[in-house]
Write a protein that holds these residues in place. Structure first.
Motif, PDB file in Angstrom:
ATOM      1  N   ALA A  98       0.826  -1.209   0.000  1.00  0.00           N
ATOM      2  CA  ALA A  98       0.000   0.000   0.000  1.00  0.00           C
ATOM      3  C   ALA A  98       0.862   1.261   0.000  1.00  0.00           C
ATOM      4  O   ALA A  98       0.606   2.195  -0.762  1.00  0.00           O
ATOM      5  CB  ALA A  98      -0.940  -0.008   1.209  1.00  0.00           C
ATOM      6  N   VAL A  99       1.882   1.275   0.841  1.00  0.00           N
ATOM      7  CA  VAL A  99       2.774   2.444   0.884  1.00  0.00           C
ATOM      8  C   VAL A  99       3.476   2.619  -0.456  1.00  0.00           C
ATOM      9  O   VAL A  99       3.557   3.733  -0.988  1.00  0.00           O
ATOM     10  CB  VAL A  99       3.799   2.290   2.032  1.00  0.00           C
ATOM     11  CG1 VAL A  99       4.899   3.321   1.916  1.00  0.00           C
ATOM     12  CG2 VAL A  99       3.102   2.391   3.364  1.00  0.00           C
ATOM     13  N   ASN A 100       3.955   1.520  -1.018  1.00  0.00           N
ATOM     14  CA  ASN A 100       4.655   1.610  -2.300  1.00  0.00           C
ATOM     15  C   ASN A 100       3.714   1.974  -3.436  1.00  0.00           C
ATOM     16  O   ASN A 100       4.114   2.677  -4.369  1.00  0.00           O
ATOM     17  CB  ASN A 100       5.400   0.309  -2.587  1.00  0.00           C
ATOM     18  CG  ASN A 100       6.579   0.148  -1.671  1.00  0.00           C
ATOM     19  OD1 ASN A 100       7.307   1.092  -1.427  1.00  0.00           O
ATOM     20  ND2 ASN A 100       6.765  -1.044  -1.149  1.00  0.00           N
ATOM     21  N   ALA A 101       2.472   1.511  -3.373  1.00  0.00           N
ATOM     22  CA  ALA A 101       1.498   1.893  -4.396  1.00  0.00           C
ATOM     23  C   ALA A 101       1.250   3.398  -4.357  1.00  0.00           C
ATOM     24  O   ALA A 101       1.160   4.050  -5.409  1.00  0.00           O
ATOM     25  CB  ALA A 101       0.190   1.129  -4.198  1.00  0.00           C
ATOM     26  N   LEU A 102       1.155   3.948  -3.153  1.00  0.00           N
ATOM     27  CA  LEU A 102       0.946   5.395  -3.039  1.00  0.00           C
ATOM     28  C   LEU A 102       2.156   6.174  -3.547  1.00  0.00           C
ATOM     29  O   LEU A 102       2.006   7.178  -4.245  1.00  0.00           O
ATOM     30  CB  LEU A 102       0.654   5.767  -1.578  1.00  0.00           C
ATOM     31  CG  LEU A 102      -0.692   5.320  -1.035  1.00  0.00           C
ATOM     32  CD1 LEU A 102      -0.781   5.607   0.457  1.00  0.00           C
ATOM     33  CD2 LEU A 102      -1.819   6.000  -1.783  1.00  0.00           C
ATOM     34  N   GLY A 115      14.031   2.941  -7.223  1.00  0.00           N
ATOM     35  CA  GLY A 115      15.229   2.439  -6.551  1.00  0.00           C
ATOM     36  C   GLY A 115      15.068   2.426  -5.041  1.00  0.00           C
ATOM     37  O   GLY A 115      15.486   1.477  -4.355  1.00  0.00           O
ATOM     38  N   VAL A 116      14.450   3.466  -4.500  1.00  0.00           N
ATOM     39  CA  VAL A 116      14.199   3.532  -3.060  1.00  0.00           C
ATOM     40  C   VAL A 116      13.213   2.440  -2.649  1.00  0.00           C
ATOM     41  O   VAL A 116      13.363   1.799  -1.611  1.00  0.00           O
ATOM     42  CB  VAL A 116      13.667   4.930  -2.668  1.00  0.00           C
ATOM     43  CG1 VAL A 116      13.275   4.999  -1.212  1.00  0.00           C
ATOM     44  CG2 VAL A 116      14.680   5.994  -3.014  1.00  0.00           C
ATOM     45  N   GLY A 120      13.748  -0.576  -0.082  1.00  0.00           N
ATOM     46  CA  GLY A 120      12.765  -0.836   0.965  1.00  0.00           C
ATOM     47  C   GLY A 120      12.309  -2.284   0.963  1.00  0.00           C
ATOM     48  O   GLY A 120      12.040  -2.861   2.024  1.00  0.00           O
ATOM     49  N   ALA A 121      12.247  -2.880  -0.218  1.00  0.00           N
ATOM     50  CA  ALA A 121      11.870  -4.300  -0.311  1.00  0.00           C
ATOM     51  C   ALA A 121      12.925  -5.170   0.361  1.00  0.00           C
ATOM     52  O   ALA A 121      12.594  -6.130   1.062  1.00  0.00           O
ATOM     53  CB  ALA A 121      11.687  -4.708  -1.768  1.00  0.00           C
ATOM     54  N   ALA A 122      14.194  -4.832   0.180  1.00  0.00           N
ATOM     55  CA  ALA A 122      15.266  -5.591   0.825  1.00  0.00           C
ATOM     56  C   ALA A 122      15.166  -5.460   2.343  1.00  0.00           C
ATOM     57  O   ALA A 122      15.305  -6.451   3.077  1.00  0.00           O
ATOM     58  CB  ALA A 122      16.624  -5.112   0.335  1.00  0.00           C
ATOM     59  N   ARG A 123      14.920  -4.272   2.817  1.00  0.00           N
ATOM     60  CA  ARG A 123      14.778  -4.067   4.264  1.00  0.00           C
ATOM     61  C   ARG A 123      13.540  -4.789   4.793  1.00  0.00           C
ATOM     62  O   ARG A 123      13.542  -5.365   5.876  1.00  0.00           O
ATOM     63  CB  ARG A 123      14.713  -2.570   4.552  1.00  0.00           C
ATOM     64  CG  ARG A 123      14.579  -2.209   5.984  1.00  0.00           C
ATOM     65  CD  ARG A 123      15.777  -2.751   6.752  1.00  0.00           C
ATOM     66  NE  ARG A 123      15.581  -2.601   8.169  1.00  0.00           N
ATOM     67  CZ  ARG A 123      16.355  -1.871   8.929  1.00  0.00           C
ATOM     68  NH1 ARG A 123      17.392  -1.241   8.416  1.00  0.00           N
ATOM     69  NH2 ARG A 123      16.110  -1.786  10.204  1.00  0.00           N
TER      70      ARG A 123
END
Length: 137
Positions: A98-102, A115-116, A120-123
């Motif tokens: 949801a955060v990434n979709a926004l 890239g960010v 974030g996916a790795a974290r």
């Protein structure tokens, strides 16, 4: 977690044709869901409120799964194992998507954050899927 990163990087993963098939399958099911939401939007009063919410939920699920796909591939998780891993962490994965979709939906500059989002996916993988992996601060 540099040691875990090297371990995953050296993993073979699935052949390209299998991964493309899974991505196509995932995209097809989500596109069918988006088409259903579009049709639902034509229902007077109710559709105008329900369809956008359902479309956002589908987008969050799709983006979250797509960002975790390279990790699932390197871990050797097949389609059903990916679904069960996502189901085991349903709330976290939905919030992540949801955060990434926004962020990615911001006109013109949203894609510049890709890239960010990948970092974030790795974290996210470290925090949710592998919390016991030793990290370097």
């Amino acid at each position: 977690a540099p040691a875990r990163a090297r371990e995953l990087e050296s993993a073979r993963g699935f052949p390209l044709w299998i991964v493309v098939g899974w991505n196509t399958r995932r995209l097809f099911f989500h596109l069918c869901g988006f088409a259903l939401c579009f049709a639902l939007g034509f229902i007077p009063l109710l559709g105008a409120f329900v369809a956008p919410v359902l479309q956002f939920v589908l987008a969050a699920r799709l983006i979250g799964w797509e960002l975790l796909d390279p990790y699932f591939d390197k871990r050797g998780l097949d389609w059903s194992q990916q679904k069960s891993a996502l189901a085991a962490h349903r709330g976290e994965c939905f919030g992540f998507g949801a955060v990434n979709a926004l962020v990615l939906a911001i006109p013109l500059i949203g894609p510049l954050f890709f890239g960010v989002v990948q970092a974030g996916a790795a974290r996210f993988v470290l925090d949710v899927f592998e919390p016991d992996v030793k990290r370097v601060s």
